[in-house]
Scaffold this motif. Sequence first.
Motif, PDB file in Angstrom:
ATOM      1  N   GLN A   6       1.773   2.540   2.837  1.00  0.00           N
ATOM      2  CA  GLN A   6       1.822   1.138   3.231  1.00  0.00           C
ATOM      3  C   GLN A   6       1.662   0.269   2.002  1.00  0.00           C
ATOM      4  OE1 GLN A   6      -1.676   0.896   5.838  1.00  0.00           O
ATOM      5  NE2 GLN A   6      -2.750  -0.268   4.272  1.00  0.00           N
ATOM      6  N   VAL A  54      -1.247   5.135   4.342  1.00  0.00           N
ATOM      7  CA  VAL A  54      -1.174   4.318   5.548  1.00  0.00           C
ATOM      8  C   VAL A  54      -2.483   4.397   6.332  1.00  0.00           C
ATOM      9  CG1 VAL A  54      -0.245   6.100   7.100  1.00  0.00           C
ATOM     10  CG2 VAL A  54       0.362   3.706   7.456  1.00  0.00           C
ATOM     11  N   ARG A  93      -2.499   0.735  11.899  1.00  0.00           N
ATOM     12  CA  ARG A  93      -1.155   0.152  11.828  1.00  0.00           C
ATOM     13  C   ARG A  93      -0.265   0.683  12.940  1.00  0.00           C
ATOM     14  NH1 ARG A  93      -1.538  -4.068   8.199  1.00  0.00           N
ATOM     15  NH2 ARG A  93      -2.544  -3.382   6.272  1.00  0.00           N
ATOM     16  N   ALA A  96       4.220  -0.684   6.715  1.00  0.00           N
ATOM     17  CA  ALA A  96       3.701   0.684   6.787  1.00  0.00           C
ATOM     18  C   ALA A  96       4.799   1.587   7.302  1.00  0.00           C
ATOM     19  CB  ALA A  96       2.484   0.743   7.708  1.00  0.00           C
TER      20      ALA A  96
END
Length: 332
Positions: free
Chosen positions: A235, A249, A253, A211
């Motif tokens: 990502q 994304v 993360r 990511a």
Amino acid sequence: MLKSSKTNQIPLQQACEWYALLLAHPVPEKDKQAWLGWLGESVENKQAWQRIEDFNLRCSVLPSAEIVDQSLAQNSNHAQLGRRQVLSLFALGGLTTLGGWGVYQANLDQELVQQIARWGADFRTSVGERQELALAQGGHLWLNTNSAINLQQTIHHAELTLLRGEIYYQYRDAHQPGLVDVHHPYVQVLKQSSRNLAFSISHQHKNSSLAVFAGELVLQHRATGEQYRIQANQQVGFNARQTGIVQPVEAYRQSWLKGVLVVDNWPLQRVIHELSRYHRQTIRVDRTIQNKRLLGRYPLDQLTKTLHMIANSLNARLEQPRWRAWQLIAKG
């Protein structure tokens, strides 16, 4: 019926860590009692520990405490290494003993040897632990729960090898670009020089991901040779065979840096699986509610509080009989 959140991989990782701890001598009584508690917590834990013992008997890869101490005392090449690093050398040597076993058994044994070899990593975290490192070239690196890396660095360049788990890298300098190189069992992140770069990369059982939060990276898959350009706020997932589709994304993360799990319309079983990365306790879920959806922000370091929050959101019942596995059960 209740379904456990733990896969066979997680108890195996824990069994490896317990073996490393128990190899030390003398072993504090509290550590012995904690190990016995873990061993009795589930059938999966007992099976994982049995696998460690069986493997050691077949291959004689794992040395006794006395042999490790002898190696430390007698071999000048090991003079700067600790017990776990020497164990790593024994384990890596054991890879050559697998040729005579059947394919299925050899794959299991190689996986176990790789687990053991990670003990010798330059930096590692245990389950539930996070660690921040300041790099010589000006960047910063964070290790998430149960992670291991090797690191080579100069004042201009950082070379990272991810062995397990998840890391987050960040570099910001308006004048001097920072050079970073990332190695992963499944992919190579091509060498990147940037004044503003932030990304996370993970190596989990079967599935991994990259990511990017600032800047961009080029990812090359080791098996296929294909390259992918991943830009900020994107990502991509991948495994040993292939790379997935580039997607926007997900907040979780990055949110683990602050000890928070951000959940956006996840099924309960995915939430529990993610929480299980940060805690050794087993969490069992009633099959009738495992696909119910959740939305929210949950503290990663306060399991009891988080499970109560989840139970309230789903109108479920939370139990922990005799201080063993947590259980999320549908009401009624």
